[in-house]
Scaffold this active site. Structure first.
Site, PDB file in Angstrom:
ATOM      1  N   LEU A   6     -24.458  34.042   7.085  1.00  0.00           N
ATOM      2  CA  LEU A   6     -25.522  33.717   7.938  1.00  0.00           C
ATOM      3  C   LEU A   6     -25.283  32.972   9.192  1.00  0.00           C
ATOM      4  CD1 LEU A   6     -28.401  33.110   5.367  1.00  0.00           C
ATOM      5  CD2 LEU A   6     -27.578  35.246   6.273  1.00  0.00           C
ATOM      6  N   ALA A   8     -26.816  32.653  12.566  1.00  0.00           N
ATOM      7  CA  ALA A   8     -27.506  32.889  13.539  1.00  0.00           C
ATOM      8  C   ALA A   8     -28.449  31.728  14.246  1.00  0.00           C
ATOM      9  CB  ALA A   8     -28.989  33.870  13.136  1.00  0.00           C
ATOM     10  N   GLY A   9     -28.106  30.522  13.421  1.00  0.00           N
ATOM     11  CA  GLY A   9     -28.682  29.317  13.872  1.00  0.00           C
ATOM     12  C   GLY A   9     -28.265  28.500  15.030  1.00  0.00           C
ATOM     13  N   GLY A  80     -36.061  32.066   9.538  1.00  0.00           N
ATOM     14  CA  GLY A  80     -35.513  31.833   8.191  1.00  0.00           C
ATOM     15  C   GLY A  80     -34.482  32.526   7.503  1.00  0.00           C
ATOM     16  N   THR A  81     -33.882  32.107   6.371  1.00  0.00           N
ATOM     17  CA  THR A  81     -32.591  32.861   5.738  1.00  0.00           C
ATOM     18  C   THR A  81     -33.278  34.273   5.204  1.00  0.00           C
ATOM     19  OG1 THR A  81     -33.290  31.468   3.805  1.00  0.00           O
ATOM     20  CG2 THR A  81     -31.431  30.529   5.427  1.00  0.00           C
ATOM     21  N   GLY A 133     -32.361  21.740  -3.041  1.00  0.00           N
ATOM     22  CA  GLY A 133     -33.006  22.314  -3.912  1.00  0.00           C
ATOM     23  C   GLY A 133     -32.408  22.466  -5.318  1.00  0.00           C
ATOM     24  N   HIS A 307      -6.054   6.442  28.848  1.00  0.00           N
ATOM     25  CA  HIS A 307      -5.066   5.337  28.435  1.00  0.00           C
ATOM     26  C   HIS A 307      -5.851   4.189  28.273  1.00  0.00           C
ATOM     27  CE1 HIS A 307      -5.773   5.651  32.919  1.00  0.00           C
ATOM     28  NE2 HIS A 307      -5.686   4.366  33.197  1.00  0.00           N
TER      29      HIS A 307
END
Length: 396
Positions: A6, A8-9, A80-81, A133, A307
Site C-alpha cells: 500500500l 497510495a497515501g 482507506g486501507t 490496534g 560553512h
C-alpha cells in the site's frame, strides 16, 4: 506469496517533507522507503508484488522503475486501507495474499515467518499499546479480534501492519464505511479472525515511519547495516572511521572526519574541515561545507550546509540552503523530550535530542539560530541573525 504493498497515501503527519513527494518515497539510506518494503518482501519470498499508488503516483513508479517484477494499480481516491486492497483485487490470483504497508520497515526474517504462517498478522510488543490496534489472542496465539487504540489496553501486543489473508478474503473487501469515513483493512482482519485460523506472528523488528523523527530512526536502522565502501574521491588527509560509504561521484575533502555509520551519496561533497558523525545521510548532490558539523541527520538531495554551521538530529528536505553560521539547537534545557507540531498538535518525539525539520527549498540567513523542534515549511525563509523559536510556514 503474492503481496500487495500500500503506497497510495500522502503522509500528512510527515509534512512539510511530503508537500512535494509521497511519504513512501522519502529517503532511507540508499533507497526510498517503499523500495525497502518491496525488497524485503521479495527477499522473504514474495512471488509477485502489486503496488497500490494514488497520491503523486508517478514518484512511486519512478522509485520502483528498476524492479520489473513490480505491478502497479491505482486507487483513485484515498478512502482507506481496505479500499486500497480492493483496488488491487482484480490483479490478484485466486490464492492467499499478503498485504504490507509501504511506509513500514520490516526485517526479512519476520516476513519469512509471516509468509509461512498461513493466515496471520504481524504482531509486535510495544511500550505504548494504546497508540495502536491491540490484538486479542488465545493461549495458542490465534487472533480473536483487534481493538483500535484502546484507553485501557488488554495487552502490549499490537498490529504491526503486515497480513497474510486466505484467498477468500478477496470477497471480504467490500466492508462498511468506518466512523472516520474510511474503509478499514482491520474490518477484513476481523472477518478472517472469525474463521479461527489467523495467527499472531511476532516480528523481531519493525518501524512505522509516519513522522519526521521516525524517518531519523529509519535511517539509523538501515545505516547501521552498511559495510564500509569508498568508491568516491576521498582526500588523503580525510579521516573516515567505521562503516562509511562514499558512493562513486561523491567527494570528501581534506581535514574531514566522518564517524560512521554514514552514507555520502553520488554527487555529494563534504568539507574541507567538516565533521560528520552519528547515523547521517548526505543525499545525492548535497553539500556539507567548510567547518560544518553534522550529527545524526538526514540531508536530502541537493541540501546545502555551506560553512561554519551545526546541524544535529535534524531532517533537511531537498535543496535546503543554510546560510553561514546557522546553528540548530537539539536539546531542551529541562531535559524533557523535544516536541514537534504534527498536523497542528504538539507531539512528543520520545527523543531527548531532536533538532529541526525543514521542507524543500528552505533558506536561512547567516547566523540564524533554530530552536529544538522547530518546523520550517516548504520554501520558508529566515532573516540574517534571526532566532527562530516557532514554526514557520512561509517566507518572511
Amino acid at each position: 506469496m503474492q503481496t500487495v504493498v500500500l503506497a497510495a497515501g500522502e503522509g500528512t503527519r510527515m509534512r512539510p517533507l511530503t508537500d512535494r513527494r509521497p511519504k513512501p518515497t522519502v529517503p532511507v539510506a540508499d533507497r526510498t522507503l517503499v523500495e525497502h518494503v518491496v525488497d524485503a518482501a521479495t527477499a522473504a519470498g514474495a512471488s509477485r508484488v502489486v503496488v497500490v499508488v494514488g497520491y503523486a503516483a508517478d514518484a512511486v513508479r519512478t522509485a520502483l522503475a528498476d524492479r520489473p517484477a513490480v505491478e502497479f494499480v491505482r486507487q483513485p481516491r484515498q478512502r482507506g486501507t481496505a479500499d486500497a486492497v480492493r483496488a488491487a483485487r482484480d490483479a490478484l490470483d485466486d490464492a492467499p495474499f499478503a498485504v504490507l504497508n509501504g511506509d513500514v520497515l520490516y526485517d526479512r526474517a519476520s516476513l519469512e515467518r509471516l509468509y509461512e504462517s498461513g493466515p496471520g498478522v504481524g504482531a509486535a510488543r510495544v511500550e505504548h499499546p494504546e497508540r495502536y490496534g491491540v490484538l486479542q489472542t488465545d493461549d495458542d496465539g490465534v487472533v480473536q479480534g483487534i481493538v483500535e487504540k484502546p484507553a485501557d489496553p488488554s495487552s502490549d501486543l499490537v498490529n504491526a501492519g503486515a497480513y497474510v489473508f486466505p484467498a477468500a478474503a478477496r470477497k471480504w473487501l467490500d466492508v462498511d464505511e468506518s466512523d472516520r469515513g474510511e474503509y478499514e483493512l482491520t474490518d477484513v482482519l476481523a472477518r478472517a479472525c472469525e474463521a479461527g485460523t489467523t495467527r499472531a506472528v511476532t516480528v523481531d523488528r519493525w518501524l512505522d515511519v509516519g513522522r519526521p523523527w521516525e524517518l531519523l530512526a529509519a535511517n539509523e536502522w538501515r545505516l547501521s547495516e552498511l559495510d564500509r565502501r569508498l568508491a568516491g574521491e576521498v582526500h588523503a588527509d580525510a579521516d573516515l572511521r567505521g562503516p562509511v560509504v562514499v558512493e562513486g561521484g561523491a567527494a570528501v575533502d581534506a581535514g574531514v572526519v566522518i564517524e560512521g555509520p554514514a552514507l555520502v551519496r553520488a554527487g555529494a561533497s563534504v568539507g574541507p574541515n567538516a565533521y560528520v558523525r552519528g547515523a547521517t545521510l548526505v543525499g545525492e548532490g548535497a553539500t556539507v561545507g567548510h567547518g560544518v558539523e553534522v550529527k545524526n541527520s538526514v540531508l536530502m538531495a541537493g541540501a546545502t550546509v555551506g560553512h561554519l554551521s551545526y546541524v544535529g538530529d535534524s531532517v533537511l528536505g531537498r535543496d535546503v540552503n543554510f546560510g553561514a553560521g546557522t546553528t540548530v539547537a537539539n536539546l531542551r534545557h529541562d531535559d524533557d523530550d523535544v516536541t514537534v507540531r504534527v498536523n497542528g498538535e504538539p507531539t512528543a518525539t520520545g527523543r531527548r535530542k531532536f533538532g529541526v525539520v525543514c521542507g524543500d527549498g528552505v533558506k536561512t540567513g547567516i547566523e540564524t539560530a533554530l530552536n529544538a523542534g522547530v518546523v520550517l515549511g516548504t520554501d520558508a525563509r529566515t532573516a540574517p541573525g534571526e532566532t527562530v523559536t516557532r514554526d514557520r510556514d512561509r517566507s518572511i
